[in-house]
Design a protein around this motif. Structure first.
Motif, PDB file in Angstrom:
ATOM      1  N   UNK A 275       7.629  20.020  -2.433  1.00 26.03           N
ATOM      2  CA  UNK A 275       7.774  21.464  -2.227  1.00 26.03           C
ATOM      3  C   UNK A 275       6.443  22.182  -2.409  1.00 26.03           C
ATOM      4  N   UNK A 276       5.626  21.695  -3.335  1.00 24.44           N
ATOM      5  CA  UNK A 276       4.296  22.282  -3.521  1.00 24.44           C
ATOM      6  C   UNK A 276       3.492  22.173  -2.233  1.00 24.44           C
ATOM      7  N   UNK A 277       3.495  20.984  -1.629  1.00 23.73           N
ATOM      8  CA  UNK A 277       2.712  20.790  -0.413  1.00 23.73           C
ATOM      9  C   UNK A 277       3.356  21.482   0.793  1.00 23.73           C
ATOM     10  N   UNK A 278       4.684  21.542   0.832  1.00 22.11           N
ATOM     11  CA  UNK A 278       5.346  22.245   1.934  1.00 22.11           C
ATOM     12  C   UNK A 278       4.990  23.728   1.912  1.00 22.11           C
ATOM     13  N   UNK A 279       4.890  24.290   0.724  1.00 30.07           N
ATOM     14  CA  UNK A 279       4.525  25.696   0.594  1.00 30.07           C
ATOM     15  C   UNK A 279       3.149  25.962   1.194  1.00 30.07           C
TER      16      UNK A 279
END
Length: 448
Positions: free
Chosen positions: A327-331
């Motif tokens: 989720x960190x990288x998707x953001x």
């Protein structure tokens, strides 16, 4: 006018050659080769990357660009204000306050960056040299260290990402640095920030960090909070003004207190991302500063306001939670814009850790986050979740809903619309279904 102090750094000559000779001393990580990408590495091949391939293109950018890793010299030395200055039993550190010892630590750090293939580094000023109370001594030491770091940067091809003044370690900052009740302390902290900004500019750093460790109040009945906030604003403004007078393109960053427990920071002026964003916006500083944050909710909110300046990953971040890493990288991918401060690895290890395990610790963080990038890129490319989100908010794309978003709607209009649509049933969020879909993306990473 820019201070003439910027022109007093040592120029090329005999001394530079001497520095170069010192910089070419032996490898502190002998026996450990440069970490390479090998997607077939076994579970025990911990000195290989299975997911991080710097030059591989993922979702139209290289992994190196998406991740923009930097290592923190502060944690490498275990010598910040949050760590006791006790020897880490490293071959490069004799635990002295000599310039030569600082240089050995810096060069060992650059050795590590080279082994890991990391192109950026960050530091507090107190990591680079012993800060004394003597103006002349500090100036001489800075000239020496800047020249030395410049030589190392050319040799190792590792660039300064950001430098931050240590506004916590010195006893004079016990009750705050920027917002201290003593004007002399304010002047000292401003002078320290000025010097760090000059050094960042001299070393071609891309960003400059303000890290307000101690800005807050202990007891409201003996604090002039309004005055302290004015001091805070004043220093941030004159920092931005001085950066402009240097004709520098440096991005100014600020780090709120996202990583501390709420009970420890309730009296701080920036105890979470929201208070930091409001502070910057309220005083017109949001055009000069962006916010660095830990992963998670704070990061997502900074991204929503287009204020994310960088991500700080420490040992407190649970790498075993693949969902949060993804989720960190998707953001970041969703913004299609890499934050200027990248991903700073503020990773420390126990003092009795052997050198091989020290390297493995960094490999673990670098590779796990790269794995999250691969999963996130796959999720974004297949658009399953983006289509689901669009469908969830479909009523806002036309009719009454679109007017709610794009124009003024009165309370009377809302009531009238409600009267005509009382039997409308809310659609299911399908939470379990999509939670399971997300989990399957995580489970199939090795097949990407």
């Amino acid at each position: 006018m820019v201070s003439v102090e910027m022109t007093t750094y040592s120029q090329p000559g005999g001394k530079r050659q001497k520095v170069k000779e010192r910089a070419e001393a032996g490898d502190y990580f002998q026996g450990i080769e440069k970490i390479e990408y090998n997607n077939a590495a076994s579970a025990t091949d911990t000195l290989n990357y299975r997911y991080y391939n710097a030059t591989e293109r993922v979702h139209a950018k290289t992994m190196e660009d998406w991740l923009k890793y930097s290592l923190s010299l502060t944690e490498f030395r275990n010598a910040s204000a949050e760590y006791p200055k006790i020897s880490n039993h490293r071959p490069w550190d004799d635990n002295s306050q000599s310039i030569d010892n600082y240089k050995r630590c810096i060069r060992a750090f650059f050795d590590l960056c080279a082994k890991l293939g990391i192109k950026y580094w960050t530091a507090l000023d107190s990591d680079l040299l012993p800060i004394t109370d003597s103006w002349d001594e500090n100036k001489t030491n800075w000239d020496d260290i800047v020249e030395y770091v410049h030589e190392l940067s050319q040799r190792y091809h590792v660039k300064l990402l950001w430098l931050a003044p240590d506004l916590q370690m010195h006893p004079r900052y016990t009750t705050g640095a920027i917002t201290n009740n003593d004007a002399n302390v304010f002047a000292q902290s401003a002078s320290q920030i000025k010097k760090c900004l000059e050094v960042t500019h001299r070393l071609n750093g891309e960003c400059f960090m303000i890290w307000p460790h101690r800005e807050g109040y202990d007891a409201i009945f003996q604090s002039d909070v309004a005055r302290e906030l004015k001091l805070f604003v004043k220093l941030l403004k004159i920092t931005a003004e001085y950066k402009d007078r240097l004709n520098s393109k440096i991005q100014l960053l600020i780090m709120p207190y996202c990583e501390r427990k709420l009970k420890e920071m309730i009296n701080y002026y920036m105890w979470d991302i929201t208070s930091c964003l409001y502070f910057l916006k309220n005083y017109g500083l949001d055009r000069q500063y962006k916010v660095c944050s830990s992963p998670g909710h704070h990061m997502y909110m900074a991204n929503v306001y287009n204020m994310l300046g960088g991500v700080s990953v420490s040992n407190q971040f649970d790498l075993s939670n693949n969902k949060n890493v993804t989720l960190m990288m998707k953001s970041i991918i969703d913004q299609n814009c890499i934050p200027p401060g990248g991903i700073n690895l503020k990773v420390s290890v126990p003092r009795d850790t052997e050198l091989r395990d020290l390297v493995v610790c960094y490999v673990k963080y670098i590779d796990t986050i790269a794995k999250g990038l691969r999963i996130a890129a796959n999720i974004v490319a297949e658009q399953i979740f983006s289509k689901h989100v669009q469908q969830r908010y479909i009523t806002y794309y036309s009719g009454f809903g679109s007017r709610v978003i794009s124009s003024d709607v009165t309370m009377e209009e809302c009531e009238e619309y409600y009267k005509k649509n009382q039997l409308h049933e809310a659609a299911s969020t399908k939470r379990e279904h999509f939670d399971f879909v997300f989990q399957r993306y995580l489970d199939t990473c090795d097949h990407i």
